[in-house]
Design a protein around this motif. Sequence first.
Motif, PDB file in Angstrom:
ATOM      1  N   UNK A  40      14.501   4.720   1.280  1.00 24.92           N
ATOM      2  CA  UNK A  40      15.207   5.984   1.463  1.00 24.92           C
ATOM      3  C   UNK A  40      16.706   5.718   1.383  1.00 24.92           C
ATOM      4  N   UNK A  41      17.419   6.681   0.808  1.00 22.53           N
ATOM      5  CA  UNK A  41      18.877   6.575   0.695  1.00 22.53           C
ATOM      6  C   UNK A  41      19.472   7.913   1.101  1.00 22.53           C
ATOM      7  N   UNK A  42      20.121   7.936   2.255  1.00 24.36           N
ATOM      8  CA  UNK A  42      20.807   9.143   2.722  1.00 24.36           C
ATOM      9  C   UNK A  42      22.308   8.918   2.613  1.00 24.36           C
ATOM     10  N   UNK A  43      22.979   9.830   1.921  1.00 25.30           N
ATOM     11  CA  UNK A  43      24.440   9.787   1.822  1.00 25.30           C
ATOM     12  C   UNK A  43      24.994  10.877   2.727  1.00 25.30           C
ATOM     13  N   UNK A  44      25.638  10.468   3.809  1.00 21.92           N
ATOM     14  CA  UNK A  44      26.198  11.415   4.779  1.00 21.92           C
ATOM     15  C   UNK A  44      27.652  11.704   4.428  1.00 21.92           C
ATOM     16  N   UNK A  71      26.040   1.889   6.589  1.00 24.87           N
ATOM     17  CA  UNK A  71      27.320   1.403   6.065  1.00 24.87           C
ATOM     18  C   UNK A  71      28.349   2.495   6.310  1.00 24.87           C
ATOM     19  N   UNK A  72      29.412   2.157   7.032  1.00 25.70           N
ATOM     20  CA  UNK A  72      30.438   3.149   7.367  1.00 25.70           C
ATOM     21  C   UNK A  72      31.578   3.074   6.360  1.00 25.70           C
ATOM     22  N   UNK A 123      26.544   5.733   4.614  1.00 23.72           N
ATOM     23  CA  UNK A 123      25.267   5.622   3.919  1.00 23.72           C
ATOM     24  C   UNK A 123      24.255   5.058   4.891  1.00 23.72           C
ATOM     25  N   UNK A 124      23.047   5.629   4.898  1.00 21.91           N
ATOM     26  CA  UNK A 124      21.939   4.944   5.574  1.00 21.91           C
ATOM     27  C   UNK A 124      20.853   4.669   4.544  1.00 21.91           C
ATOM     28  N   UNK A 125      20.556   3.365   4.415  1.00 25.66           N
ATOM     29  CA  UNK A 125      19.564   2.877   3.465  1.00 25.66           C
ATOM     30  C   UNK A 125      18.396   2.319   4.272  1.00 25.66           C
TER      31      UNK A 125
END
Length: 283
Positions: A40-44, A71-72, A123-125
């Motif tokens: 899963x790849x969420x781009x906040x 990743x901030x 990003x949360x991967x």
Amino acid sequence: MKKIAAVLTSQSGHWVGDGFPVRSLFSYDREAQDNSPFLLFDYAGPYNFPPAAAPRGVGQHPHRGFETVTIAYEGEVAHRDSTGGGGIIAPGDVQWMTAAGGIIHEEFHSPAYTKTGGPFRMVQLWVNLPARHKMAKAGYQGIASADIPVVELPGGTARVIAGAFGEAKGPARTFSPINLWDVRLTAGAEVTLDLPEGHTALLAVLSGHVTVDGTGAGEAEIIRFAREGSQARVRADGDSVLLVMTGEPLGEPVVGYGPFVMTSEAEIRQAIADFNSGRFGSA
Ligand code: MN
């Protein structure tokens, strides 16, 4: 040269708690084998939060069977989990959380960032674990920006979070072969990336625009390469921030239900039962 297999774009935007306005660029419910070992790849963001009195975010929730990598880029997140792990990740920092057999955690904006507000981008991967490690002990790696080596490129830089880039080695410990690079290119730069033959290779554009083999990709798009071949030539059409992920495909079934990703329905039922009976601990 690697051929391009697909360009992935955001299917939908949604909020995770009240702190993370994310676009999911891929998720394990579709093409899980093509993206393996990535789930899963969420781009906040990018998003601008006004100052607030109480931290926004998402309260205690479980995970089992994989790792979450946060990743901030802008803004700050404070984390606390049931292994006793925790801390604040600021721009440049990376949190590599191994949920494995089970973890409970919470993710909120840091107290300082809550007070000031301002630009937010993360990003949360989710990285899958090989079946034999899915029930391993949970763990937490807080990786400070200063511990991430920076490789100079013609017209840019690559920060090596995991795996290797040339001679530089990333600090993250992984359960299967993975490369994770934070690549910044200035407009007009052209670089050749070595992407291991046989790996799943994904290039996410977080900002800017790139052209690879005649195909363009812009903000919140991911280029997925074919597994054959070992190099890609990337041209930055504007100043660009990219996240490059490669990993050996696991070749195992992916059966997921929300925050649990296992290899069978029976293991999912067990995860739900274990969570409901408090066997994940508390943050
Ligand atoms: Mn979580």
